[in-house]
Design a protein around this motif. Sequence first.
Motif, short mmCIF file in Angstrom:
data_model
loop_
_atom_site.label_atom_id
_atom_site.label_comp_id
_atom_site.label_asym_id
_atom_site.label_seq_id
_atom_site.Cartn_x
_atom_site.Cartn_y
_atom_site.Cartn_z
N LEU A 25 28.87 29.48 33.58
CA LEU A 25 29.31 29.22 34.95
C LEU A 25 30.13 27.93 35.03
O LEU A 25 30.06 27.08 34.14
CB LEU A 25 28.10 29.08 35.88
N ASN A 26 30.86 27.79 36.13
CA ASN A 26 31.55 26.55 36.42
C ASN A 26 30.53 25.42 36.36
O ASN A 26 29.41 25.56 36.83
CB ASN A 26 32.16 26.68 37.83
N ASN A 28 30.01 22.65 37.96
CA ASN A 28 29.38 22.25 39.22
C ASN A 28 28.33 23.26 39.66
O ASN A 28 27.24 22.89 40.07
CB ASN A 28 30.42 22.07 40.32
N HIS A 29 28.68 24.54 39.58
CA HIS A 29 27.73 25.57 40.00
C HIS A 29 26.52 25.62 39.07
O HIS A 29 25.39 25.73 39.53
CB HIS A 29 28.41 26.95 40.02
N ARG A 32 24.18 22.63 39.78
CA ARG A 32 23.45 22.76 41.05
C ARG A 32 22.40 23.87 40.96
O ARG A 32 21.28 23.70 41.46
CB ARG A 32 24.42 23.04 42.18
N MET A 33 22.76 24.99 40.36
CA MET A 33 21.80 26.09 40.24
C MET A 33 20.60 25.67 39.40
O MET A 33 19.45 25.99 39.73
CB MET A 33 22.47 27.32 39.65
N GLU A 57 26.02 30.87 50.72
CA GLU A 57 27.11 31.87 50.67
C GLU A 57 26.60 33.14 50.05
O GLU A 57 25.71 33.17 49.30
CB GLU A 57 28.26 31.33 49.85
#
Length: 57
Positions: A25-26, A28-29, A32-33, A57
């Motif tokens: 994943l990116n 940042n994502h 955070r995840m 989202e």
Amino acid sequence: MSPASGNLFFEAIVCARFHGLLPSLNGNHAGRMKRIDFDGESPAQIAKELKDTYRIE
């Protein structure tokens, strides 16, 4: 095996597999995840720390 222990076993398998996907994943994502789903941190607190907005989202 009781139903509760079966659910914990299933959850452990899903978490282990999902954790292996985080690097794809990116950045940042992924970060955070990991913090929310694996470390149990509050999404609102992370958004505040990163000076970002908290939205689902």
